[in-house]
Structures are given as structure tokens and as C-alpha cells.
Scaffold this motif. Sequence first.
Motif, short mmCIF file in Angstrom:
data_model
loop_
_atom_site.label_atom_id
_atom_site.label_comp_id
_atom_site.label_asym_id
_atom_site.label_seq_id
_atom_site.Cartn_x
_atom_site.Cartn_y
_atom_site.Cartn_z
N TYR A 1 -10.89 -3.74 -0.95
CA TYR A 1 -10.21 -4.94 -1.53
C TYR A 1 -8.99 -4.52 -2.34
CZ TYR A 1 -13.44 -8.03 1.25
OH TYR A 1 -13.90 -8.71 2.20
N THR A 2 -9.17 -3.57 -3.16
CA THR A 2 -8.02 -3.17 -3.73
C THR A 2 -6.66 -3.19 -2.92
OG1 THR A 2 -9.47 -1.97 -5.51
CG2 THR A 2 -7.38 -1.22 -5.43
N HIS A 3 -7.01 -2.18 -2.02
CA HIS A 3 -5.98 -2.02 -0.93
C HIS A 3 -5.44 -3.13 -0.42
CE1 HIS A 3 -6.71 1.95 -2.32
NE2 HIS A 3 -7.99 2.08 -1.65
N GLU A 4 -6.32 -4.20 -0.10
CA GLU A 4 -5.87 -5.65 0.65
C GLU A 4 -4.97 -6.30 -0.42
OE1 GLU A 4 -7.64 -9.48 2.41
OE2 GLU A 4 -8.92 -7.84 2.49
N PHE A 5 -5.39 -6.48 -1.55
CA PHE A 5 -4.52 -6.98 -2.60
C PHE A 5 -3.18 -6.42 -2.79
CE2 PHE A 5 -8.39 -9.17 -3.88
CZ PHE A 5 -7.91 -10.56 -3.82
N THR A 6 -3.05 -4.99 -2.66
CA THR A 6 -2.04 -4.26 -2.93
C THR A 6 -0.89 -4.64 -1.41
OG1 THR A 6 -2.95 -2.50 -4.09
CG2 THR A 6 -0.82 -2.02 -3.11
N VAL A 7 -1.36 -4.58 -0.44
CA VAL A 7 -0.78 -5.14 0.74
C VAL A 7 -0.12 -6.82 0.55
CG1 VAL A 7 -0.57 -5.54 3.22
CG2 VAL A 7 -1.69 -3.45 2.24
N HIS A 8 -1.28 -7.48 0.20
CA HIS A 8 -0.90 -9.03 0.19
C HIS A 8 0.23 -9.21 -0.90
CE1 HIS A 8 -2.97 -10.06 3.42
NE2 HIS A 8 -4.41 -10.12 2.83
N SER A 9 -0.01 -8.41 -2.00
CA SER A 9 1.22 -8.51 -3.03
C SER A 9 2.65 -8.15 -2.45
CB SER A 9 0.85 -7.74 -4.42
OG SER A 9 -0.32 -7.89 -4.99
N TRP A 10 2.51 -7.39 -1.69
CA TRP A 10 3.97 -6.93 -0.95
C TRP A 10 4.39 -8.07 -0.04
CZ3 TRP A 10 5.56 -6.69 4.05
CH2 TRP A 10 6.75 -6.04 4.23
N ASP A 11 3.28 -8.76 0.66
CA ASP A 11 3.61 -9.68 1.37
C ASP A 11 4.11 -10.80 0.77
OD1 ASP A 11 2.41 -8.52 3.73
OD2 ASP A 11 0.45 -9.33 3.44
N VAL A 12 3.74 -11.42 -0.48
CA VAL A 12 4.06 -12.26 -1.34
C VAL A 12 5.59 -12.04 -1.94
CG1 VAL A 12 3.80 -13.68 -3.53
CG2 VAL A 12 1.93 -13.30 -1.84
N ALA A 13 5.71 -10.80 -2.04
CA ALA A 13 6.93 -10.38 -2.85
C ALA A 13 8.23 -10.24 -1.81
CB ALA A 13 6.66 -8.91 -3.42
N ALA B 1 11.81 5.98 3.33
CA ALA B 1 11.71 4.68 2.67
C ALA B 1 10.77 4.66 1.64
CB ALA B 1 10.93 3.95 4.02
N ASP B 2 10.93 3.59 0.66
CA ASP B 2 10.01 3.41 -0.36
C ASP B 2 8.47 3.40 -0.11
OD1 ASP B 2 9.24 0.36 -0.89
OD2 ASP B 2 11.21 0.49 -0.02
N VAL B 3 7.68 3.62 -0.96
CA VAL B 3 6.38 3.54 -0.66
C VAL B 3 5.82 2.34 -0.04
CG1 VAL B 3 5.49 3.32 -2.89
CG2 VAL B 3 3.97 4.64 -1.37
N TYR B 4 6.40 1.17 -0.52
CA TYR B 4 5.96 -0.01 -0.11
C TYR B 4 6.27 -0.41 1.39
CZ TYR B 4 3.35 -1.92 -4.04
OH TYR B 4 2.12 -2.07 -5.14
N THR B 5 7.33 -0.07 1.65
CA THR B 5 8.02 0.04 2.77
C THR B 5 6.90 0.72 3.94
OG1 THR B 5 10.12 -0.45 2.20
CG2 THR B 5 10.06 0.24 4.34
#
Length: 194
Positions: free
Chosen positions: A122-134, A180-184
Amino acid sequence: MTTQPVHDPRPLFAQAVDQAEQQITAVRPDELSNSTPCADYDVRALLGHMVAVLRKIARAGAGGDARNVADVADGIADTDWANAFTQARGEVEEIWADDALLDRMITLPWATLPGRTVVDAYTHEFTVHSWDVAAATGRLGELDPVLAERALDAFAEFAPPESRSGQGPFGPVVQVSDDADVYTRLAAYVGRRP
């Protein structure tokens, strides 16, 4: 004989949830209908999903059936998302403060796993969803790259491309440039189109 310290995933989980909370707090009501890279959700539904995920984590940690928690929380006023998220987070932190949960087998809607693994996932799910929102709200510069690096490493281990059926939360890997940056790279790895 030296023993290795036991990994406690909760501090990193708190960082990922802090980041998600910052993104949610920044969302304006006029952004709630924006589409997100998470194909099933606009911003409002994604925020509802993030609140629901916290409720599932709390329910599972308390020994309840997380399948009975909706995938998307609804009935939350457009101006109350941050409060709903903070309230759900508080419940998770209270329940998961019990160290014994980290070694207990926890049943989720999609698997039964040791508590440590649940918190990591869930740590990693929230990381991805933070990117989605951003990405949906134009706040990509506000994300912690360390969280994305950890998530990318974890997804490579437990969601390799060859194990994906197309029926779960991960689409096929999207090709992006090596620089590409790490979030991409993270978004592309989980099947988003950054």
C-alpha cells in the motif's frame, strides 16, 4: 552471531501517505472532474478510492473483511476530501501501531499476506496514486523521488510484466526514454501513459 534488524515498513508508508495527503489537500473543487492517468477514475473518484484504500487497510488490520469496503468512498463533500483522508489515515495509524500486526497474516480482497508486505504494497500504491493526482492537477514537481524509486523496485519484483494478465491494476509497460524522471518511469512501468 549478529541478527539483522527487522524491517518496519510503517515509516515509509507514513511518508507515502503524507505525500498523498499533500496532493489531496491541494486539489481545488474545480479540479475534481479532471481525468487522471488511472483510467477508471476522474480526480473525485480517485480521491474516493484513496480514502477507501485506507478504510480497507484499517478493516483488514482490525481482523475484519476488507472486501466489504467499497473500492471508492462516496458521499464526501467536494470541500471535505482532505478531512476524510486524514480521518481514515488516523484509523489506520491507530490500528497498525500494534507491532504484532506486522507478522500476522492479513487477508485483503486480492491476497493473504504478512502484515509487513501489506504495508509495503500500500505504500507503493499511494506513491503511484499521488502521481496520478499530481498529473491530473499539474503538481508533478511536488513529489518525492525516493518514494518512486522504492516503488519502482518493488513493482519490478511483485508485478513483473510477464505476470500481468491485463485484468488487474497493472497494464502493459509503456516505453519511455531511459533518461525519463523516476515518476515517469514508475507510471510507465505500471501501465500509465505519462
